[in-house]
Design an enzyme around this catalytic site. Sequence first.
Site, PDB file in Angstrom:
ATOM      1  N   LYS A  12       0.824  -1.213   0.000  1.00 29.15           N
ATOM      2  CA  LYS A  12       0.000   0.000   0.000  1.00 29.15           C
ATOM      3  C   LYS A  12       0.865   1.272   0.000  1.00 29.15           C
ATOM      4  O   LYS A  12       2.068   1.210   0.281  1.00 29.15           O
ATOM      5  CB  LYS A  12      -0.940  -0.031   1.214  1.00 29.15           C
ATOM      6  CG  LYS A  12      -1.985  -1.175   1.167  1.00 29.15           C
ATOM      7  CD  LYS A  12      -2.957  -1.056   2.343  1.00 29.15           C
ATOM      8  CE  LYS A  12      -4.001  -2.167   2.331  1.00 29.15           C
ATOM      9  NZ  LYS A  12      -4.966  -2.015   3.457  1.00 29.15           N
ATOM     10  N   TYR A  52     -12.438  -2.467  -3.913  1.00 29.68           N
ATOM     11  CA  TYR A  52     -12.877  -2.667  -2.528  1.00 29.68           C
ATOM     12  C   TYR A  52     -14.400  -2.710  -2.398  1.00 29.68           C
ATOM     13  O   TYR A  52     -14.914  -2.463  -1.307  1.00 29.68           O
ATOM     14  CB  TYR A  52     -12.322  -1.549  -1.647  1.00 29.68           C
ATOM     15  CG  TYR A  52     -10.949  -1.811  -1.032  1.00 29.68           C
ATOM     16  CD1 TYR A  52     -10.655  -3.020  -0.393  1.00 29.68           C
ATOM     17  CD2 TYR A  52      -9.961  -0.826  -1.029  1.00 29.68           C
ATOM     18  CE1 TYR A  52      -9.414  -3.246   0.197  1.00 29.68           C
ATOM     19  CE2 TYR A  52      -8.714  -1.048  -0.444  1.00 29.68           C
ATOM     20  CZ  TYR A  52      -8.451  -2.257   0.169  1.00 29.68           C
ATOM     21  OH  TYR A  52      -7.229  -2.470   0.775  1.00 29.68           O
ATOM     22  N   PHE A  60     -15.908   3.107   6.816  1.00 26.63           N
ATOM     23  CA  PHE A  60     -14.554   3.547   6.438  1.00 26.63           C
ATOM     24  C   PHE A  60     -14.295   3.450   4.935  1.00 26.63           C
ATOM     25  O   PHE A  60     -13.175   3.710   4.478  1.00 26.63           O
ATOM     26  CB  PHE A  60     -13.494   2.743   7.208  1.00 26.63           C
ATOM     27  CG  PHE A  60     -13.605   1.236   7.052  1.00 26.63           C
ATOM     28  CD1 PHE A  60     -13.032   0.580   5.977  1.00 26.63           C
ATOM     29  CD2 PHE A  60     -14.294   0.485   7.993  1.00 26.63           C
ATOM     30  CE1 PHE A  60     -13.135  -0.797   5.829  1.00 26.63           C
ATOM     31  CE2 PHE A  60     -14.411  -0.903   7.856  1.00 26.63           C
ATOM     32  CZ  PHE A  60     -13.828  -1.538   6.764  1.00 26.63           C
ATOM     33  N   ARG A  88      -1.688 -14.209   4.451  1.00 24.45           N
ATOM     34  CA  ARG A  88      -2.388 -13.527   5.550  1.00 24.45           C
ATOM     35  C   ARG A  88      -1.659 -13.728   6.886  1.00 24.45           C
ATOM     36  O   ARG A  88      -1.621 -12.835   7.722  1.00 24.45           O
ATOM     37  CB  ARG A  88      -3.859 -13.944   5.605  1.00 24.45           C
ATOM     38  CG  ARG A  88      -4.608 -13.425   4.358  1.00 24.45           C
ATOM     39  CD  ARG A  88      -6.107 -13.532   4.467  1.00 24.45           C
ATOM     40  NE  ARG A  88      -6.670 -12.692   5.506  1.00 24.45           N
ATOM     41  CZ  ARG A  88      -7.080 -11.431   5.338  1.00 24.45           C
ATOM     42  NH1 ARG A  88      -6.983 -10.829   4.154  1.00 24.45           N
ATOM     43  NH2 ARG A  88      -7.607 -10.760   6.335  1.00 24.45           N
ATOM     44  N   THR A  94      -5.368  -7.210  10.727  1.00 26.22           N
ATOM     45  CA  THR A  94      -5.717  -5.963  10.026  1.00 26.22           C
ATOM     46  C   THR A  94      -5.221  -4.730  10.778  1.00 26.22           C
ATOM     47  O   THR A  94      -4.665  -3.810  10.182  1.00 26.22           O
ATOM     48  CB  THR A  94      -7.250  -5.892   9.854  1.00 26.22           C
ATOM     49  OG1 THR A  94      -7.688  -7.074   9.174  1.00 26.22           O
ATOM     50  CG2 THR A  94      -7.665  -4.669   9.058  1.00 26.22           C
ATOM     51  N   ARG A 105       2.556  -6.327   9.164  1.00 26.94           N
ATOM     52  CA  ARG A 105       1.790  -5.203   9.722  1.00 26.94           C
ATOM     53  C   ARG A 105       2.330  -4.768  11.084  1.00 26.94           C
ATOM     54  O   ARG A 105       2.288  -3.583  11.427  1.00 26.94           O
ATOM     55  CB  ARG A 105       0.309  -5.562   9.775  1.00 26.94           C
ATOM     56  CG  ARG A 105      -0.326  -5.465   8.371  1.00 26.94           C
ATOM     57  CD  ARG A 105      -1.657  -6.118   8.294  1.00 26.94           C
ATOM     58  NE  ARG A 105      -2.391  -5.753   7.083  1.00 26.94           N
ATOM     59  CZ  ARG A 105      -3.547  -6.314   6.714  1.00 26.94           C
ATOM     60  NH1 ARG A 105      -4.073  -7.260   7.466  1.00 26.94           N
ATOM     61  NH2 ARG A 105      -4.150  -5.928   5.620  1.00 26.94           N
ATOM     62  N   ASN A 115      -1.979   0.198   6.914  1.00 24.45           N
ATOM     63  CA  ASN A 115      -1.458  -1.070   7.436  1.00 24.45           C
ATOM     64  C   ASN A 115      -0.568  -1.799   6.434  1.00 24.45           C
ATOM     65  O   ASN A 115      -0.372  -3.017   6.510  1.00 24.45           O
ATOM     66  CB  ASN A 115      -2.599  -1.948   7.961  1.00 24.45           C
ATOM     67  CG  ASN A 115      -3.613  -2.294   6.905  1.00 24.45           C
ATOM     68  OD1 ASN A 115      -3.467  -1.941   5.736  1.00 24.45           O
ATOM     69  ND2 ASN A 115      -4.649  -3.014   7.292  1.00 24.45           N
ATOM     70  N   HIS A 118      -2.015  -5.551   1.569  1.00 24.20           N
ATOM     71  CA  HIS A 118      -3.306  -6.197   1.342  1.00 24.20           C
ATOM     72  C   HIS A 118      -3.043  -7.624   0.907  1.00 24.20           C
ATOM     73  O   HIS A 118      -2.083  -7.891   0.185  1.00 24.20           O
ATOM     74  CB  HIS A 118      -4.086  -5.477   0.226  1.00 24.20           C
ATOM     75  CG  HIS A 118      -5.242  -6.292  -0.296  1.00 24.20           C
ATOM     76  ND1 HIS A 118      -6.479  -6.275   0.301  1.00 24.20           N
ATOM     77  CD2 HIS A 118      -5.317  -7.196  -1.309  1.00 24.20           C
ATOM     78  CE1 HIS A 118      -7.284  -7.134  -0.352  1.00 24.20           C
ATOM     79  NE2 HIS A 118      -6.597  -7.693  -1.329  1.00 24.20           N
ATOM     80  N   GLU A 129      -9.365 -10.730  -7.741  1.00 23.49           N
ATOM     81  CA  GLU A 129      -8.407  -9.649  -7.514  1.00 23.49           C
ATOM     82  C   GLU A 129      -7.219  -9.730  -8.475  1.00 23.49           C
ATOM     83  O   GLU A 129      -6.723  -8.709  -8.938  1.00 23.49           O
ATOM     84  CB  GLU A 129      -7.932  -9.662  -6.055  1.00 23.49           C
ATOM     85  CG  GLU A 129      -9.048  -9.292  -5.091  1.00 23.49           C
ATOM     86  CD  GLU A 129      -8.617  -9.273  -3.634  1.00 23.49           C
ATOM     87  OE1 GLU A 129      -9.471  -8.976  -2.776  1.00 23.49           O
ATOM     88  OE2 GLU A 129      -7.436  -9.553  -3.335  1.00 23.49           O
TER      89      GLU A 129
END
Length: 136
Positions: A12, A52, A60, A88, A94, A105, A115, A118, A129
Amino acid sequence: MSSVEQTLSIIKPDAVERNLADKIQKKFIQEKLKILKTKKIQISKEEASEFYKVHQTKPFFERLCSYLSSGPIVVMVLEGNNAIAENRRIMGATDPNNAEEGTLRKLYGISIDKNSVHGSDSVENAKKEISFFFKD
Ligand code: IDP
Ligand code: MG
């Protein structure tokens, strides 16, 4: 049971901006995930909203889409045994405050918004995706 999967990873804007992309990619390789494809791009707010859209009813959502489109990102296809769950695990929770020691993270995340990474959350979403970013 393990099966070879592909998953989508995004570094990100907060992490790209801090020049963390190399370190993050090295971590995936170290953890036995192969980087099949990678590109650095910047997306529009409309594209972020499309990406998203599962979150479109969340409070949010607006902030999330503004943020993902706010600067360059690095998108990757990762492949390996149980790549979706592995990615993950490597990313951590998250909210960086809840992420385990050693996770991306925990190491690099600034806040629940910023964070750093993704990762797809299911086989079905990984397929969607990946084709969203890599149309071939
Ligand atoms: P994930 O990235 O760990 O899969 P999701 O629940 O899919 O988490 O949420 C997508 C992104 O939306 C998160 O990475 C985070 O940046 C942001 N987000 C999730 N929950 C919240 C929240 O409660 N407040 C603010 N941002 C959130
Ligand atoms: Mg998610």
